[in-house]
Design a protein around this motif. Structure first.
Motif, PDB file in Angstrom:
ATOM      1  N   VAL A   9       0.840  -1.199   0.000  1.00 22.32           N
ATOM      2  CA  VAL A   9       0.000   0.000   0.000  1.00 22.32           C
ATOM      3  C   VAL A   9       0.876   1.251   0.000  1.00 22.32           C
ATOM      4  O   VAL A   9       0.555   2.247  -0.650  1.00 22.32           O
ATOM      5  CB  VAL A   9      -0.982  -0.013   1.195  1.00 22.32           C
TER       6      VAL A   9
ATOM      7  N   GLY B 246       0.902   4.354  -2.690  1.00 28.49           N
ATOM      8  CA  GLY B 246       0.940   5.759  -2.315  1.00 28.49           C
ATOM      9  C   GLY B 246       2.080   6.527  -2.965  1.00 28.49           C
ATOM     10  O   GLY B 246       1.927   7.706  -3.314  1.00 28.49           O
TER      11      GLY B 246
ATOM     12  N   THR C  19      -8.332  16.266  -3.725  1.00 29.34           N
ATOM     13  CA  THR C  19      -9.175  15.103  -3.450  1.00 29.34           C
ATOM     14  C   THR C  19      -9.197  14.113  -4.605  1.00 29.34           C
ATOM     15  O   THR C  19      -9.405  12.919  -4.381  1.00 29.34           O
ATOM     16  CB  THR C  19     -10.610  15.539  -3.095  1.00 29.34           C
TER      17      THR C  19
ATOM     18  N   ARG D  67      -6.339  11.836  -3.943  1.00 26.75           N
ATOM     19  CA  ARG D  67      -6.673  10.982  -2.809  1.00 26.75           C
ATOM     20  C   ARG D  67      -7.603   9.857  -3.242  1.00 26.75           C
ATOM     21  O   ARG D  67      -7.390   8.685  -2.913  1.00 26.75           O
ATOM     22  CB  ARG D  67      -7.324  11.805  -1.698  1.00 26.75           C
ATOM     23  N   GLU D  68      -8.642  10.195  -3.977  1.00 26.14           N
ATOM     24  CA  GLU D  68      -9.593   9.181  -4.428  1.00 26.14           C
ATOM     25  C   GLU D  68      -8.948   8.180  -5.385  1.00 26.14           C
ATOM     26  O   GLU D  68      -9.250   6.989  -5.325  1.00 26.14           O
ATOM     27  CB  GLU D  68     -10.822   9.842  -5.065  1.00 26.14           C
TER      28      GLU D  68
ATOM     29  N   CYS E  12      -5.802   7.320  -5.333  1.00 26.27           N
ATOM     30  CA  CYS E  12      -4.976   6.470  -4.477  1.00 26.27           C
ATOM     31  C   CYS E  12      -5.824   5.435  -3.746  1.00 26.27           C
ATOM     32  O   CYS E  12      -5.455   4.266  -3.659  1.00 26.27           O
ATOM     33  CB  CYS E  12      -4.183   7.323  -3.485  1.00 26.27           C
ATOM     34  N   TYR E  13      -6.964   5.864  -3.236  1.00 31.90           N
ATOM     35  CA  TYR E  13      -7.867   4.921  -2.568  1.00 31.90           C
ATOM     36  C   TYR E  13      -8.315   3.812  -3.520  1.00 31.90           C
ATOM     37  O   TYR E  13      -8.340   2.635  -3.151  1.00 31.90           O
ATOM     38  CB  TYR E  13      -9.102   5.639  -2.028  1.00 31.90           C
TER      39      TYR E  13
ATOM     40  N   THR F 257      -5.456   1.518  -4.169  1.00 37.17           N
ATOM     41  CA  THR F 257      -5.222   0.709  -2.974  1.00 37.17           C
ATOM     42  C   THR F 257      -6.206  -0.453  -2.936  1.00 37.17           C
ATOM     43  O   THR F 257      -5.826  -1.597  -2.660  1.00 37.17           O
ATOM     44  CB  THR F 257      -5.358   1.571  -1.696  1.00 37.17           C
ATOM     45  N   GLN F 258      -7.470  -0.169  -3.239  1.00 28.48           N
ATOM     46  CA  GLN F 258      -8.470  -1.237  -3.270  1.00 28.48           C
ATOM     47  C   GLN F 258      -8.164  -2.270  -4.352  1.00 28.48           C
ATOM     48  O   GLN F 258      -8.352  -3.467  -4.135  1.00 28.48           O
ATOM     49  CB  GLN F 258      -9.871  -0.661  -3.471  1.00 28.48           C
TER      50      GLN F 258
END
Length: 143
Positions: free
Chosen positions: A62, A66, A77, A80-81, A83-84, A87-88
């Motif tokens: 993870v 990043g 944002t 960030r989204e 990256c999220y 990550t998923q």
């Protein structure tokens, strides 16, 4: 030349570094991260933060996500989204191969206890496989 999954696996299997450090540092040079800093950052994540929770190999992975996709500007944002989402994708691919994200689930032992840590050391091959899997998933996903 070794691929990153081979590097990560070797670093862990030889006992040079823990699971999270092995995965994370195998990818750091490509992203311009100082290896001394990287090793220190990732060290505490080994053994699911020494609590048997999220596998350190997953946590190291993870961190690699990043490096490539993480938010670095206040208010960004979209980054960030992204990256999220990445990550998923990474954790889902790991789950598809290993069926769990936790040390406890992978090992069948609680590494927050002396007995669990002894079990982990005696069954290190389980963790070697988790390190290899995390790094392979990252490579498959273009890291």
């Amino acid at each position: 030349m070794q691929n990153k999954s081979e590097v990560a696996t070797e670093l862990f299997a030889d006992g040079k570094f823990n699971c999270s450090t092995s995965v994370f540092t195998a990818f750091c040079e490509e992203y311009g991260v100082d290896l001394t800093v990287a090793r220190r950052l990732a060290c505490g994540l080994g053994g699911g933060c020494r609590a048997g929770e999220i596998c350190g190999a997953v946590s190291g992975g993870v961190m690699v996500v990043g490096l490539k996709h993480g938010q670095n500007r206040p208010g960004d944002t979209a980054a960030r989204e992204r990256c999220y989402a990445k990550t998923q994708e990474f954790t889902k691919a790991f789950l598809d191969k290993k069926s769990t994200l936790t040390c406890k689930g992978l090992l069948g032992a609680d590494v927050s206890t002396d007995e669990g840590r002894a079990f982990m050391q005696a069954n290190r091959h389980i963790c070697v496989a988790a390190v290899q899997t995390a790094a392979e998933v990252l490579e498959e996903q273009g890291y």
